[in-house]
Design a protein around this motif. Structure first.
Motif, PDB file in Angstrom:
ATOM      1  N   TYR A 258      -6.468 -70.180  -1.726  1.00  0.00           N
ATOM      2  CA  TYR A 258      -5.648 -69.133  -2.364  1.00  0.00           C
ATOM      3  C   TYR A 258      -5.798 -69.155  -3.883  1.00  0.00           C
ATOM      4  O   TYR A 258      -5.469 -68.196  -4.562  1.00  0.00           O
ATOM      5  CB  TYR A 258      -4.173 -69.304  -1.989  1.00  0.00           C
ATOM      6  CG  TYR A 258      -3.816 -68.670  -0.665  1.00  0.00           C
ATOM      7  CD1 TYR A 258      -3.578 -67.297  -0.588  1.00  0.00           C
ATOM      8  CD2 TYR A 258      -3.726 -69.433   0.487  1.00  0.00           C
ATOM      9  CE1 TYR A 258      -3.253 -66.708   0.623  1.00  0.00           C
ATOM     10  CE2 TYR A 258      -3.409 -68.856   1.699  1.00  0.00           C
ATOM     11  CZ  TYR A 258      -3.160 -67.482   1.769  1.00  0.00           C
ATOM     12  OH  TYR A 258      -2.845 -66.900   2.966  1.00  0.00           O
ATOM     13  N   THR A 261     -10.199 -67.483  -7.660  1.00  0.00           N
ATOM     14  CA  THR A 261     -10.020 -66.223  -8.387  1.00  0.00           C
ATOM     15  C   THR A 261     -11.339 -65.513  -8.670  1.00  0.00           C
ATOM     16  O   THR A 261     -11.356 -64.403  -9.167  1.00  0.00           O
ATOM     17  CB  THR A 261      -9.279 -66.468  -9.709  1.00  0.00           C
ATOM     18  OG1 THR A 261      -9.928 -67.534 -10.409  1.00  0.00           O
ATOM     19  CG2 THR A 261      -7.820 -66.855  -9.448  1.00  0.00           C
ATOM     20  N   HIS A 321     -11.336 -61.429  -0.943  1.00  0.00           N
ATOM     21  CA  HIS A 321     -10.736 -62.728  -0.611  1.00  0.00           C
ATOM     22  C   HIS A 321     -10.291 -62.707   0.846  1.00  0.00           C
ATOM     23  O   HIS A 321      -9.525 -61.820   1.247  1.00  0.00           O
ATOM     24  CB  HIS A 321      -9.541 -63.006  -1.526  1.00  0.00           C
ATOM     25  CG  HIS A 321      -9.071 -64.430  -1.465  1.00  0.00           C
ATOM     26  ND1 HIS A 321      -8.409 -64.953  -0.395  1.00  0.00           N
ATOM     27  CD2 HIS A 321      -9.208 -65.445  -2.359  1.00  0.00           C
ATOM     28  CE1 HIS A 321      -8.136 -66.222  -0.621  1.00  0.00           C
ATOM     29  NE2 HIS A 321      -8.616 -66.553  -1.818  1.00  0.00           N
ATOM     30  N   LYS A 326      -7.608 -59.271  -1.462  1.00  0.00           N
ATOM     31  CA  LYS A 326      -7.799 -58.766  -2.829  1.00  0.00           C
ATOM     32  C   LYS A 326      -9.248 -58.924  -3.253  1.00  0.00           C
ATOM     33  O   LYS A 326      -9.970 -59.771  -2.731  1.00  0.00           O
ATOM     34  CB  LYS A 326      -6.911 -59.543  -3.797  1.00  0.00           C
ATOM     35  CG  LYS A 326      -5.457 -59.121  -3.745  1.00  0.00           C
ATOM     36  CD  LYS A 326      -4.660 -59.874  -4.783  1.00  0.00           C
ATOM     37  CE  LYS A 326      -3.183 -59.608  -4.595  1.00  0.00           C
ATOM     38  NZ  LYS A 326      -2.371 -60.746  -5.029  1.00  0.00           N
ATOM     39  N   ILE A 328     -12.165 -60.036  -5.767  1.00  0.00           N
ATOM     40  CA  ILE A 328     -12.382 -60.996  -6.855  1.00  0.00           C
ATOM     41  C   ILE A 328     -13.824 -60.857  -7.326  1.00  0.00           C
ATOM     42  O   ILE A 328     -14.732 -60.584  -6.536  1.00  0.00           O
ATOM     43  CB  ILE A 328     -12.087 -62.439  -6.404  1.00  0.00           C
ATOM     44  CG1 ILE A 328     -12.932 -62.834  -5.178  1.00  0.00           C
ATOM     45  CG2 ILE A 328     -10.608 -62.629  -6.082  1.00  0.00           C
ATOM     46  CD1 ILE A 328     -12.799 -64.304  -4.797  1.00  0.00           C
ATOM     47  N   PRO A 365      -8.897 -65.064 -14.349  1.00  0.00           N
ATOM     48  CA  PRO A 365      -7.556 -65.517 -13.979  1.00  0.00           C
ATOM     49  C   PRO A 365      -7.542 -66.944 -13.407  1.00  0.00           C
ATOM     50  O   PRO A 365      -8.511 -67.391 -12.794  1.00  0.00           O
ATOM     51  CB  PRO A 365      -7.116 -64.510 -12.916  1.00  0.00           C
ATOM     52  CG  PRO A 365      -8.348 -63.833 -12.467  1.00  0.00           C
ATOM     53  CD  PRO A 365      -9.336 -63.890 -13.578  1.00  0.00           C
ATOM     54  N   LYS A 367      -5.092 -69.476 -11.105  1.00  0.00           N
ATOM     55  CA  LYS A 367      -3.930 -69.461 -10.234  1.00  0.00           C
ATOM     56  C   LYS A 367      -3.686 -70.849  -9.639  1.00  0.00           C
ATOM     57  O   LYS A 367      -4.552 -71.391  -8.956  1.00  0.00           O
ATOM     58  CB  LYS A 367      -4.170 -68.446  -9.103  1.00  0.00           C
ATOM     59  CG  LYS A 367      -2.981 -68.293  -8.167  1.00  0.00           C
ATOM     60  CD  LYS A 367      -3.320 -67.304  -7.061  1.00  0.00           C
ATOM     61  CE  LYS A 367      -2.253 -67.287  -5.987  1.00  0.00           C
ATOM     62  NZ  LYS A 367      -2.689 -66.567  -4.788  1.00  0.00           N
TER      63      LYS A 367
END
Length: 866
Positions: A258, A261, A321, A326, A328, A365, A367
RNA sequence: GCCGGGAUGGCGGAAUGGUAUACGCGGUAGUCUCAAAAACUACUGGCUAUAAUGGCUGUGUGGGUUCGAGUCCCUCUCCCGGCACCA
């Protein structure tokens, strides 16, 4: 009047006398068939490149020999063979340097090496020596190559390979140290070439899994483990947006999925071209192309430079992803290596230092998905902790729950568990002259028709009977046109050519010799061409220990009962069975520098031969002992430093026995040690004194009667015990120290008992075989000391000399009051000593306690319960 | 950076948790020599003391466990070896 040295001790005369006698009597000849207790003591064979044997060779050989002689006296039938690793770059480079033809240089070196090794007084059975340059030997090296090919373990591949510009040949991964050539230290280049590889990677897991079970030096086991370099993790697939393409990434941290990114692929990654087709923006495409090109032009060295700032470029594409759906971004960067894993990674900047560096630079990003202690800042590369920000995985704790995550990933069908290995395939081709020609033939016509050996009847037959572990592959494009040389054509002789110098440009010297390479295709009969590369010298040495057991056999490579040799097997049935008993090698002694070279290759080849049905064991060396290096003045010996010690002058000056003893004494065998001139003089003094003490015409009288003196008996038996245990563990230096202590004791005695002299000579025989044999004769014992039985010790003479006397209060030891000595073995005597002890008097005076019970713990502590 | 291994006299190095420095080198003194070398004998961690079979101290640093630690546990320093942009 001073004695002339010659008069009482002449090491050269003694050495010559006994070496001659041993040779005439064939004392060290071993009958492999009748041996009752087979013991294969193997030492690494030298390559005869330098001006002669180095003191380091003598160090290792005489050390192994001392151990072998000890094992022989213990009742084993010790097979200690010796040979020469005479092919290869080492020998060839030396020949080039001194401007001689390798064949001529080889002959000279061989003679000199055998002379020197024989002067070392080794118990080698010279009738079983071998040289890897002997056609009778390399016939089987070539045969081995062919078996590897037939079983799909020798393949032709185009790959980025290491190329040494100075040696003008490709090198295996293992032969590149810090980006430099193992032999000549030149900076190694990467070249794209088609070469022969051995598929050692197929064996990575087994080579790794067997390591814990090996009785090997831990150092070596760790090196091999690191070199194979297993990483457990998962391979995860990412869909690419708008295209029917997927990118596989390998990660050891699927738990951080998760936190991924962006993706990064290596500049050489095959998908880049396909991805680019989807990119609309010409500028992006141009940028990517430029980046890929510049990465290719950089040398490996430049790319791997430590502390270098990471570079990369956005590909213009996005991946999806698999958990969040999403998009990336996909980046291209050379900090990702094409040769490892899938050549692509998922970047988790919050939990990987390199990804963090890259994300920071390019503003990508970050995360966080693993909870980290409050005080650590943004970058926390923690490998453990609670998972956060990961939807359904939240609350799981890694590393404990990592398997649950992998299970979940597999269930969702987005990836699977996967192990990756650092180990690369073994590049076997060498564009050099001095090696066994690779016994392969290439037929252009068959290649065009897409045929290879794998389409022949023989291949089909073989695939029916072969081990399930080895699957003969269908003919691959790389194999098209390739046929092994027929067995009856072996060996493919290395021709004598004048222009043997390496050419560079990836072509072997043999490639200039049509009379060598022109041949016929064994299948279609058309014009074909022999392979002109030779094989890596490490192939020669990967199986030599097997050949020692078959140097007299022309039609068998080593003791095997494989059906391929059925005629021979029938003829030599019992002989083969007998010789097989020496395998696997009982103990192997050699240098630690071969941890990931020779030792790994030998394991691999043995395992492969096992799977092909030629051997019934898969690990070649039951025990491996790594000896240390002998240095001079705290530095490695080298000609440039002018601190090279050559053995010949030393042997001439002191005699081989003194040299052998000194080399054993200068430090622990596993550590090596510093060679000191004054040290060897000291050892020489000892040998002379010993000779003087026991020689017949000297003053000492040998007492024939039984030895009854307790003190002397204890000294004798303790020494036997200590020396035996030390030798068993190859602790030669402490064994000799014990023998010297014992000598010091004996030399203070008025007379020496026969039993003392006898046992003493037996214990020193592995180190100083000639002097021991001479004195053995002089004290009237029966020849040969080396066939005599190793002395045994009796426990009853070994009562400890020292005991501690302690006071126990309420079951707890409170204080050690005194140390009693040997006479104190009985309790009453102990009491006397205790009560006479100042310390006890003080102790008792202070506390007013009395001793009411004595507990005797043999050897260590005598407790008084108070 | 990661993984190993190590640090003991002037030197190379010994010590199953039990008298630290075995054994060798070097050094000092002596014997033998006209002398030297060789050989042999004695001594040789440091400090202190010398009437001693004396005292103190001592195994890289700092702590801990133990009657007792070079050895076992933790901290730090330095040295050697291997791997290293391996995801």
């Amino acid at each position: 009047m001073t004695l002339d040295k010659k008069q009482f001790f002449d090491p050269q005369a003694i050495t010559a006398k006994w070496q001659e006698r041993w040779r005439l009597d064939r004392l060290y000849h071993i009958d492999l068939k009748t041996a009752k207790s087979p013991y294969f003591c193997l030492m690494m064979f030298p390559y005869p490149s330098a001006e002669g044997l180095h003191i380091g060779n003598i160090y290792m050989q005489t050390g192994t020999d001392a151990f072998a002689r000890f094992k022989q006296m213990q009742g084993n039938d010790v097979f200690e063979p010796m040979g020469l690793d005479a092919f290869g770059i080492h020998s060839e480079n030396y020949a080039l340097k001194i401007g001689k033809h390798p064949m001529e240089q080889g002959r000279l070196a061989q003679e000199n090496f055998y002379r020197q090794m024989e002067s070392a007084g080794l118990m080698v059975d010279w009738s079983k020596k071998l040289e890897t340059t002997d056609p009778n030997y390399y016939k089987w090296t070539q045969w081995l190559f062919i078996q590897m090919f037939k079983h799909g373990l020798a393949v032709r591949k185009k790959a980025k390979v290491n190329f040494c510009p100075s040696c003008k040949t490709v090198l295996a991964d293992e032969q590149v140290i810090d980006g430099k050539c193992e032999r000549c230290s030149s900076l190694v280049e990467k070249r794209d070439l088609e070469q022969w590889f051995f598929k050692i990677t197929d064996y990575a897991k087994r080579l790794l899994d067997n390591i814990p079970g090996l009785d090997w030096d831990e150092k070596i086991k760790i090196s091999q483990t690191n070199w194979i370099g297993e990483s457990k993790g998962a391979e995860i697939e990412f869909r690419i947006k708008n295209v029917e393409l997927r990118i596989k990434v390998f990660t050891t941290r699927p738990d951080t999925l998760y936190g991924a990114t962006f993706l990064v692929v290596a500049p050489e990654h095959v998908l880049i071209d396909k991805i680019l087709k989807q990119v609309q923006d010409d500028n992006v495409r141009k940028e990517v192309n430029e980046y890929v090109k510049s990465a290719q032009n950089k040398s490996e060295q430049e790319r791997l430079e430590v502390g270098k700032e990471k570079t990369g470029v956005f590909s213009g594409c996005y991946a999806v992803h698999p958990m969040t759906g999403k998009q990336i971004p996909i980046w291209i960067a050379d900090y990702v290596l094409a040769s490892y894993g899938t050549g692509a990674i998922m970047a988790v900047p919050a939990h990987d230092e390199r990804d963090f560096e890259f994300a920071t630079k390019y503003n990508l990003p970050i995360k966080q998905v693993i909870k980290t202690p409050a005080n650590s800042e943004g970058k926390a590369y923690a490998g453990k902790g609670e998972i956060i920000n990961s939807v359904e995985w939240n609350g799981l704790v890694v590393p404990q729950d990592i398997n649950k995550i992998i299970y979940d990933i597999e269930k969702r069908n987005i990836g699977h568990a996967k192990e990756n290995y650092h180990l690369r395939d073994w590049l076997i081709s060498r564009q050099r002259y001095w090696g066994p020609p690779i016994p392969m033939v290439f037929c252009e016509k068959c290649a065009k028709e897409g045929k290879s050996w794998f389409d022949t009847e023989e291949a089909k037959e073989l695939s029916k009977i072969q081990n399930s572990k080895l699957k003969i592959k269908n003919s691959t494009p790389e194999a098209h046109g390739w046929y092994p040389v027929g067995d009856e054509e072996l060996p493919v002789l290395l021709p004598f050519i004048e222009d043997f110098k390496p050419l560079g440009s990836g072509i072997s010297p043999l490639a200039n010799h049509p009379e060598f390479y022109n041949t016929k295709c064994p299948v279609c009969g058309n014009q074909a061409k022999r392979e002109t590369d030779v094989s890596d010298t490490f192939l020669d040495s990967s199986w030599y220990f097997l050949r020692y057991l078959a140097t007299d056999w022309q039609y068998l490579p080593f003791p095997t009962e494989n059906r391929e040799f059925s005629t021979e097997v029938t003829k030599l049935k019992s002989e083969i069975a007998a010789r097989k008993r020496f395998l696997p090698v009982t103990i192997y002694i050699g240098g630690a520098e071969h941890a990931v070279l020779h030792l790994l290759y030998a394991r691999f080849i043995t395992m492969a031969l096992h799977d092909m049905g030629y051997l019934d064991f898969e690990e070649p060396f039951s025990k491996f002992y790594a000896h240390g290096l002998i240095i001079k003045d705290g530095a490695k010996m080298s000609k440039s430093k002018g601190n090279v010690i050559l053995p010949d002058p030393l042997i001439k000056k002191f005699g081989i026995d003194t040299v052998r003893l000194y080399l054993r004494f200068l430090g622990p065998f596993e550590q090596g040690g510093d060679f000191r001139d004054t040290g060897i003089e000291g050892m020489h003094r000892f040998v002379k004194r010993l000779y003087k003490l026991l020689a017949k015409d000297q003053n000492t009288k040998l007492q024939e009667q039984k030895l009854e003196d307790k003190k002397r008996l204890r000294m004798l038996h303790q020494t036997i015990k200590g020396v035996t245990e030390d030798l068993e563990a190859l602790r030669f230096n402490t064994a000799i120290a014990k023998l010297m202590t014992y000598y010091n004791f004996l030399s203070t005695q008025q007379d020496i008992y026969k039993i003392e002299a006898k046992v003493y000579l037996q214990m020193i025989a592995p180190f100083a075989p000639h002097v021991a044999e001479e004195l053995w004769e002089q004290i009237g014992e029966q020849y040969s000391i080396h066939k005599s039985a190793w002395p045994s010790y009796e426990e009853k003479y070994l009562v400890s000399e020292k005991v501690n006397i302690a006071v126990q209060i309420n079951g707890k030891v409170r204080d050690v009051l005194a140390v009693a000595s040997e006479e104190s073995q009985d309790k009453h005597r102990v009491m006397e000593i205790v009560l006479a002890s100042e310390k006890v008097k003080r102790y008792l005076g202070k506390t007013e306690i009395s001793i009411n019970k004595v507990i005797y713990v043999p050897g260590r502590v005598i407790n008084f319960i108070v």
